[in-house]
Motif scaffolding. Structure first.
Motif, PDB file in Angstrom:
ATOM      1  N   TYR A 163       0.854  -1.430   0.021  1.00 37.64           N
ATOM      2  CA  TYR A 163      -0.223   0.102   0.050  1.00 37.64           C
ATOM      3  C   TYR A 163       0.755   1.304   0.069  1.00 37.64           C
ATOM      4  CZ  TYR A 163       0.954  -1.175   4.826  1.00 37.64           C
ATOM      5  OH  TYR A 163       1.567  -1.375   6.216  1.00 37.64           O
ATOM      6  N   VAL A 164       0.347   2.177  -0.346  1.00 34.02           N
ATOM      7  CA  VAL A 164       1.096   3.604  -0.279  1.00 34.02           C
ATOM      8  C   VAL A 164       0.850   4.554   1.004  1.00 34.02           C
ATOM      9  CG1 VAL A 164       1.566   5.676  -1.840  1.00 34.02           C
ATOM     10  CG2 VAL A 164       1.345   3.477  -2.809  1.00 34.02           C
ATOM     11  N   LEU A 165       1.888   4.882   1.421  1.00 30.08           N
ATOM     12  CA  LEU A 165       1.804   5.925   2.644  1.00 30.08           C
ATOM     13  C   LEU A 165       2.220   7.375   2.277  1.00 30.08           C
ATOM     14  CD1 LEU A 165       3.714   3.982   5.215  1.00 30.08           C
ATOM     15  CD2 LEU A 165       1.188   4.024   5.370  1.00 30.08           C
ATOM     16  N   SER A 166       1.534   8.493   2.946  1.00 28.68           N
ATOM     17  CA  SER A 166       2.006   9.718   2.738  1.00 28.68           C
ATOM     18  C   SER A 166       3.331   9.794   2.829  1.00 28.68           C
ATOM     19  CB  SER A 166       1.048  10.567   3.506  1.00 28.68           C
ATOM     20  OG  SER A 166      -0.292  10.434   3.424  1.00 28.68           O
ATOM     21  N   GLY A 167       3.987   9.216   3.529  1.00 27.12           N
ATOM     22  CA  GLY A 167       5.479   9.190   3.840  1.00 27.12           C
ATOM     23  C   GLY A 167       6.215   8.098   4.718  1.00 27.12           C
ATOM     24  N   GLY A 168       7.454   8.171   4.855  1.00 30.45           N
ATOM     25  CA  GLY A 168       7.975   7.232   5.291  1.00 30.45           C
ATOM     26  C   GLY A 168       8.150   6.994   6.760  1.00 30.45           C
ATOM     27  N   GLU A 169       7.444   8.226   7.469  1.00 30.23           N
ATOM     28  CA  GLU A 169       7.764   8.239   8.733  1.00 30.23           C
ATOM     29  C   GLU A 169       7.230   7.089   9.635  1.00 30.23           C
ATOM     30  OE1 GLU A 169       9.005  11.803   7.322  1.00 30.23           O
ATOM     31  OE2 GLU A 169       7.208  10.880   6.912  1.00 30.23           O
ATOM     32  N   LEU A 170       5.956   6.684   9.240  1.00 32.45           N
ATOM     33  CA  LEU A 170       5.111   5.628   9.662  1.00 32.45           C
ATOM     34  C   LEU A 170       6.083   4.044   9.609  1.00 32.45           C
ATOM     35  CD1 LEU A 170       1.488   6.230   8.931  1.00 32.45           C
ATOM     36  CD2 LEU A 170       2.489   5.958  11.152  1.00 32.45           C
ATOM     37  N   ALA A 171       6.592   4.159   8.368  1.00 29.55           N
ATOM     38  CA  ALA A 171       7.372   2.733   8.014  1.00 29.55           C
ATOM     39  C   ALA A 171       8.406   2.774   8.910  1.00 29.55           C
ATOM     40  CB  ALA A 171       7.731   3.143   6.796  1.00 29.55           C
ATOM     41  N   ALA A 172       9.415   3.879   9.003  1.00 31.90           N
ATOM     42  CA  ALA A 172      10.454   3.922  10.011  1.00 31.90           C
ATOM     43  C   ALA A 172      10.074   3.489  11.268  1.00 31.90           C
ATOM     44  CB  ALA A 172      11.252   5.447  10.009  1.00 31.90           C
ATOM     45  N   ALA A 173       8.838   3.973  11.854  1.00 33.26           N
ATOM     46  CA  ALA A 173       8.642   3.795  13.254  1.00 33.26           C
ATOM     47  C   ALA A 173       8.252   2.159  13.372  1.00 33.26           C
ATOM     48  CB  ALA A 173       7.305   4.706  13.716  1.00 33.26           C
ATOM     49  N   VAL A 174       7.677   1.636  12.442  1.00 30.10           N
ATOM     50  CA  VAL A 174       7.329   0.315  12.321  1.00 30.10           C
ATOM     51  C   VAL A 174       8.617  -0.436  12.555  1.00 30.10           C
ATOM     52  CG1 VAL A 174       6.413  -1.424  11.121  1.00 30.10           C
ATOM     53  CG2 VAL A 174       5.136   0.404  11.315  1.00 30.10           C
ATOM     54  N   VAL A 175       9.689  -0.217  11.653  1.00 30.71           N
ATOM     55  CA  VAL A 175      10.906  -1.073  11.617  1.00 30.71           C
ATOM     56  C   VAL A 175      11.753  -0.859  12.781  1.00 30.71           C
ATOM     57  CG1 VAL A 175      13.161  -0.949  10.585  1.00 30.71           C
ATOM     58  CG2 VAL A 175      11.091  -0.586   8.916  1.00 30.71           C
ATOM     59  N   ILE A 176      11.748   0.413  13.470  1.00 31.37           N
ATOM     60  CA  ILE A 176      12.358   0.508  14.661  1.00 31.37           C
ATOM     61  C   ILE A 176      11.786  -0.088  15.670  1.00 31.37           C
ATOM     62  CG2 ILE A 176      13.076   2.086  16.586  1.00 31.37           C
ATOM     63  CD1 ILE A 176      13.486   4.222  14.162  1.00 31.37           C
ATOM     64  N   ASP A 177      10.575  -0.257  16.010  1.00 34.17           N
ATOM     65  CA  ASP A 177       9.875  -1.001  17.106  1.00 34.17           C
ATOM     66  C   ASP A 177       9.789  -2.340  16.773  1.00 34.17           C
ATOM     67  OD1 ASP A 177       7.440  -2.300  17.933  1.00 34.17           O
ATOM     68  OD2 ASP A 177       7.324  -0.542  18.947  1.00 34.17           O
ATOM     69  N   THR A 178       9.898  -2.952  15.341  1.00 25.91           N
ATOM     70  CA  THR A 178       9.970  -4.386  15.236  1.00 25.91           C
ATOM     71  C   THR A 178      11.347  -4.883  15.520  1.00 25.91           C
ATOM     72  OG1 THR A 178       8.374  -4.000  13.330  1.00 25.91           O
ATOM     73  CG2 THR A 178       9.672  -6.070  13.643  1.00 25.91           C
ATOM     74  N   VAL A 179      12.430  -3.958  15.051  1.00 23.67           N
ATOM     75  CA  VAL A 179      13.645  -4.623  15.349  1.00 23.67           C
ATOM     76  C   VAL A 179      14.300  -4.326  16.937  1.00 23.67           C
ATOM     77  CG1 VAL A 179      16.284  -3.811  14.737  1.00 23.67           C
ATOM     78  CG2 VAL A 179      14.521  -3.968  13.043  1.00 23.67           C
ATOM     79  N   ALA A 180      13.778  -3.219  17.293  1.00 20.59           N
ATOM     80  CA  ALA A 180      14.281  -2.949  18.765  1.00 20.59           C
ATOM     81  C   ALA A 180      13.768  -3.744  19.757  1.00 20.59           C
ATOM     82  CB  ALA A 180      13.750  -1.621  19.184  1.00 20.59           C
ATOM     83  N   ARG A 181      12.546  -4.613  19.581  1.00 16.47           N
ATOM     84  CA  ARG A 181      12.212  -5.443  20.400  1.00 16.47           C
ATOM     85  C   ARG A 181      12.970  -6.760  20.221  1.00 16.47           C
ATOM     86  NH1 ARG A 181       8.164  -8.675  19.579  1.00 16.47           N
ATOM     87  NH2 ARG A 181       6.911  -7.912  21.313  1.00 16.47           N
ATOM     88  N   LEU A 182      13.688  -7.114  19.527  1.00 19.61           N
ATOM     89  CA  LEU A 182      14.618  -8.201  19.294  1.00 19.61           C
ATOM     90  C   LEU A 182      16.098  -7.962  19.970  1.00 19.61           C
ATOM     91  CD1 LEU A 182      13.573  -8.937  15.498  1.00 19.61           C
ATOM     92  CD2 LEU A 182      12.798 -10.149  17.316  1.00 19.61           C
ATOM     93  N   LEU A 183      16.314  -6.895  20.386  1.00 13.21           N
ATOM     94  CA  LEU A 183      17.644  -6.535  20.996  1.00 13.21           C
ATOM     95  C   LEU A 183      17.651  -7.142  22.402  1.00 13.21           C
ATOM     96  CD1 LEU A 183      18.194  -2.845  19.869  1.00 13.21           C
ATOM     97  CD2 LEU A 183      18.989  -4.765  18.790  1.00 13.21           C
TER      98      LEU A 183
END
Length: 230
Positions: free
Chosen positions: A136-156
């Protein structure tokens, strides 16, 4: 791990990282998030970051100059443990396997796309990977960046508290899931409005509980995400 975010809306990130496991990870020093304003690397008085696309068409495109200058300023000398990610609707689909891989890096720098997109030279010559969080298309990559950081951070290590928690979640190849959805869960009360929790979960037989959860996870995957069974 250090996360860098390059964006034209730094204020967007005042909320997403102020709660939950990401906040606890930051407070305990297990991870760091640095937000960078792309406009800081512009030279005109209007702080212009975009321009019209060559060949015509709708929308505006983020210019390559400020993006390159920003990344090269943040990391004057790139090391193997520093990875640049460009959020884009045209990117590879981000999933749990990619999150597992990224969690092994030392630093991630996420470039938030905007408008009609980002000059292709950023994807070709600056970013290590171009990723999308969904079809799907977002208005910008900010939401995507937040998703990636949350997903990766919880694996640390240490962020979740219980080191085995992430291994048994949906989509993980480890644990009882084998890449399937997590099993369904119930909690107290054992009976609610006439609906009872499965008796097997209450009998204390751990081997029976493990078998039940494996079967329940496969059934739920077949019902909701049959594509994962393939």
């Amino acid at each position: 791990m250090i996360f860098h975010v390059l964006t034209i809306f730094p204020e967007f990130f005042e909320g997403p990282f102020a709660h939950g496991v990401v906040k606890r990870g930051r407070d305990s020093g297990l991870l760091e998030i640095r937000i960078h304003n792309l406009r800081d690397w512009t030279s005109d008085r209007h702080k212009t970051v975009d321009d019209r696309p060559f060949g015509g068409g709708e929308g505006m495109v983020l210019k390559p100059e400020p993006v390159f200058l920003a990344v090269e300023s943040i990391w004057p000398e790139r090391t193997p443990g520093q990875r640049v990610l460009l959020s884009s609707a045209q990117g590879r689909l981000f999933g749990q396997a990619m999150a597992n891989q990224l969690s092994a890096e030392q630093e991630l720098l996420l470039i938030c796309g905007r408008y009609e997109g980002v000059d292709e030279r950023v994807a070709e010559h600056l970013a290590d990977d171009e990723i999308s969080i969904g079809n799907y298309v977002l208005s910008g990559g900010e939401l995507a960046a937040a998703v990636v950081i949350d997903t990766v951070a919880r694996l640390l290590p240490g962020v979740l508290g219980n080191e085995t928690s992430a291994a048994f979640e949906s989509f993980q190849e480890t644990g009882h899931g084998g890449g399937l959805l997590d099993c369904p869960h119930w909690t107290r009360p054992a009976e609610f409005r006439g609906w009872k929790a499965p008796e097997v979960l209450l009998n204390g037989n751990h081997e029976e509980i493990r078998r039940f959860r494996r079967e329940a996870a496969r059934e739920k995957t077949a019902r909701l995400r049959p594509d994962l069974l393939k």
